[in-house]
Design an enzyme around this catalytic site. Sequence first.
Site, PDB file in Angstrom:
ATOM      1  N   SER A 156       0.854  -1.199   0.000  1.00  0.00           N
ATOM      2  CA  SER A 156       0.000   0.000   0.000  1.00  0.00           C
ATOM      3  C   SER A 156       0.882   1.238   0.000  1.00  0.00           C
ATOM      4  O   SER A 156       2.037   1.176   0.447  1.00  0.00           O
ATOM      5  CB  SER A 156      -0.853   0.018   1.268  1.00  0.00           C
ATOM      6  OG  SER A 156      -1.485   1.274   1.426  1.00  0.00           O
ATOM      7  N   TYR A 167      -1.717  -1.482  10.531  1.00  0.00           N
ATOM      8  CA  TYR A 167      -1.879  -1.776   9.101  1.00  0.00           C
ATOM      9  C   TYR A 167      -0.654  -1.314   8.300  1.00  0.00           C
ATOM     10  O   TYR A 167      -0.075  -2.078   7.511  1.00  0.00           O
ATOM     11  CB  TYR A 167      -3.142  -1.087   8.591  1.00  0.00           C
ATOM     12  CG  TYR A 167      -3.363  -1.199   7.111  1.00  0.00           C
ATOM     13  CD1 TYR A 167      -3.910  -2.352   6.543  1.00  0.00           C
ATOM     14  CD2 TYR A 167      -3.046  -0.142   6.246  1.00  0.00           C
ATOM     15  CE1 TYR A 167      -4.121  -2.449   5.170  1.00  0.00           C
ATOM     16  CE2 TYR A 167      -3.253  -0.233   4.884  1.00  0.00           C
ATOM     17  CZ  TYR A 167      -3.791  -1.382   4.348  1.00  0.00           C
ATOM     18  OH  TYR A 167      -4.000  -1.482   2.993  1.00  0.00           O
TER      19      TYR A 167
HETATM   20  P1  NAD Z   1     -11.488  -5.945  -0.067  1.00  0.00           P
HETATM   21  O1  NAD Z   1     -12.256  -5.851   1.194  1.00  0.00           O
HETATM   22  O2  NAD Z   1     -12.226  -6.136  -1.314  1.00  0.00           O
HETATM   23  O3  NAD Z   1     -10.422  -7.113   0.032  1.00  0.00           O
HETATM   24  C1  NAD Z   1      -9.882  -7.588   1.220  1.00  0.00           C
HETATM   25  C2  NAD Z   1     -10.150  -9.074   1.253  1.00  0.00           C
HETATM   26  O4  NAD Z   1      -9.374  -9.641   2.301  1.00  0.00           O
HETATM   27  C3  NAD Z   1     -11.599  -9.442   1.562  1.00  0.00           C
HETATM   28  O5  NAD Z   1     -12.379  -9.567   0.399  1.00  0.00           O
HETATM   29  C4  NAD Z   1     -11.441 -10.771   2.285  1.00  0.00           C
HETATM   30  O6  NAD Z   1     -11.797 -11.833   1.428  1.00  0.00           O
HETATM   31  C5  NAD Z   1      -9.963 -10.865   2.590  1.00  0.00           C
HETATM   32  N1  NAD Z   1      -9.744 -11.210   4.008  1.00  0.00           N
HETATM   33  C6  NAD Z   1      -9.773 -10.389   5.077  1.00  0.00           C
HETATM   34  N2  NAD Z   1      -9.562 -11.114   6.200  1.00  0.00           N
HETATM   35  C7  NAD Z   1      -9.375 -12.401   5.808  1.00  0.00           C
HETATM   36  C8  NAD Z   1      -9.105 -13.616   6.488  1.00  0.00           C
HETATM   37  N3  NAD Z   1      -8.969 -13.655   7.825  1.00  0.00           N
HETATM   38  N4  NAD Z   1      -9.005 -14.745   5.750  1.00  0.00           N
HETATM   39  C9  NAD Z   1      -9.162 -14.739   4.409  1.00  0.00           C
HETATM   40  N5  NAD Z   1      -9.415 -13.608   3.711  1.00  0.00           N
HETATM   41  C10 NAD Z   1      -9.499 -12.462   4.422  1.00  0.00           C
HETATM   42  O7  NAD Z   1     -10.591  -4.636  -0.147  1.00  0.00           O
HETATM   43  P2  NAD Z   1      -9.360  -4.223  -1.076  1.00  0.00           P
HETATM   44  O8  NAD Z   1      -9.166  -2.782  -0.817  1.00  0.00           O
HETATM   45  O9  NAD Z   1      -9.516  -4.708  -2.433  1.00  0.00           O
HETATM   46  O10 NAD Z   1      -8.140  -4.950  -0.364  1.00  0.00           O
HETATM   47  C11 NAD Z   1      -7.249  -5.774  -1.045  1.00  0.00           C
HETATM   48  C12 NAD Z   1      -5.821  -5.446  -0.655  1.00  0.00           C
HETATM   49  O11 NAD Z   1      -5.492  -4.172  -1.157  1.00  0.00           O
HETATM   50  C13 NAD Z   1      -5.536  -5.426   0.845  1.00  0.00           C
HETATM   51  O12 NAD Z   1      -4.335  -6.116   1.098  1.00  0.00           O
HETATM   52  C14 NAD Z   1      -5.356  -3.967   1.122  1.00  0.00           C
HETATM   53  O13 NAD Z   1      -4.488  -3.754   2.195  1.00  0.00           O
HETATM   54  C15 NAD Z   1      -4.782  -3.466  -0.179  1.00  0.00           C
HETATM   55  N6  NAD Z   1      -4.913  -2.038  -0.375  1.00  0.00           N
HETATM   56  C16 NAD Z   1      -6.147  -1.475  -0.546  1.00  0.00           C
HETATM   57  C17 NAD Z   1      -6.234  -0.098  -0.715  1.00  0.00           C
HETATM   58  C18 NAD Z   1      -7.550   0.577  -0.906  1.00  0.00           C
HETATM   59  O14 NAD Z   1      -7.607   1.807  -0.871  1.00  0.00           O
HETATM   60  N7  NAD Z   1      -8.636  -0.129  -1.130  1.00  0.00           N
HETATM   61  C19 NAD Z   1      -5.082   0.695  -0.714  1.00  0.00           C
HETATM   62  C20 NAD Z   1      -3.846   0.081  -0.543  1.00  0.00           C
HETATM   63  C21 NAD Z   1      -3.775  -1.296  -0.379  1.00  0.00           C
END
Ligand code: NAD
Length: 295
Positions: free
Chosen positions: A187, A200
């Site tokens: 991130s 985080y």
């Molecule tokens: P999202 O909620 O769609 O995806 C996160 C997923 O993590 C969930 O769908 C879930 O299936 C999974 N998860 C959480 N806890 C879990 C567990 N205990 N066991 C199995 N699966 C689990 O949201 P997203 O934003 O697409 O997140 C995906 C990645 O992107 C993450 O690693 C997040 O840190 C990273 N990210 C997101 C952003 C943002 O702004 N959305 C920014 C930087 C990084």
Amino acid sequence: MSKQTYNPISKYYHDKFPKQKQPAPALQCEMSPIPDCGEKSYTGHQRLVGRKMLVTGGDSGIGRAAVIAYAKEGADVAINYLPYEQKDAEEVAKVIEAAGRKAVLIPGDLSDETFCKKLVEEAHHKLGGLDNLTLVAGKQTAVEDIMDLTTEQLKKTFEINVFSMFWVTKAALGYLKPGSTIITTSSVQAFQPGANLLDYASTKSAIIAFTRGLAKQLGHKGIRVNCVAPGPVWTPLQICGGQPSEVIPEFGKQTPLERAGQPVELSGVYVHLASEESSYTTAETYGVTGGLHTN
Ligand code: NAD
Ligand code: MG
């Protein structure tokens, strides 16, 4: 005819987001607006034909965008998610199957080492091979004051975001061959940590170190390891405690492109890092941040 021009500021949703909150993990199908994960907007070009991929967090958000792009590029995909997210996962399976590829759904909790091993075994068995790990699952829970950050949350965030990468990778290494790839998801928070995301952001820095170290360890086997570092992207993570509710309407507005990203805007980078076209790239981090930059 010349190629149609576009404006990155107005290409996707750029109004204020409606206030909304769901308990974690949030369902994408109940968000407003629904994030664009490439269901209609991504077009494949045969860049991953016959590949077998395992994507964690593949039901929604950025993971779902990677899954859909992989399938449209010709890959079979196993996806992991939490049982509560079954409805989102089944939507993704339909998109994979409509692209003519195999979808394998494996719900379960990545904070459990035994499950991580089972996940890899089942993915390998049901896909008939394994060429790629795309590790996207993550937990993000904003807490304003370190004094209110519980040890329980601290442990869970590290187990899901960091420990699971070690467990899944260890289980998969016996199957990966030269040409296989591992893609992690960090991130912009690894580089510019927010005051309310101490746990985080720390995990997201650890993911960068893991990626670089593992790439050095696996280079001689012909296995490449790279990382994607997103900026603010409109996904379920943000509306179930990832951000305080009151900042949701303005989410992403602080970037130079003045809006949040949509998951499909990450698809091309995941596909590139998984495909042969990036054959000289390993230990790298690709930022997709709307201009917030990664160092
Ligand atoms: P999202 O909620 O769609 O995806 C996160 C997923 O993590 C969930 O769908 C879930 O299936 C999974 N998860 C959480 N806890 C879990 C567990 N205990 N066991 C199995 N699966 C689990 O949201 P997203 O934003 O697409 O997140 C995906 C990645 O992107 C993450 O690693 C997040 O840190 C990273 N990210 C997101 C952003 C943002 O702004 N959305 C920014 C930087 C990084
Ligand atoms: Mg989800």
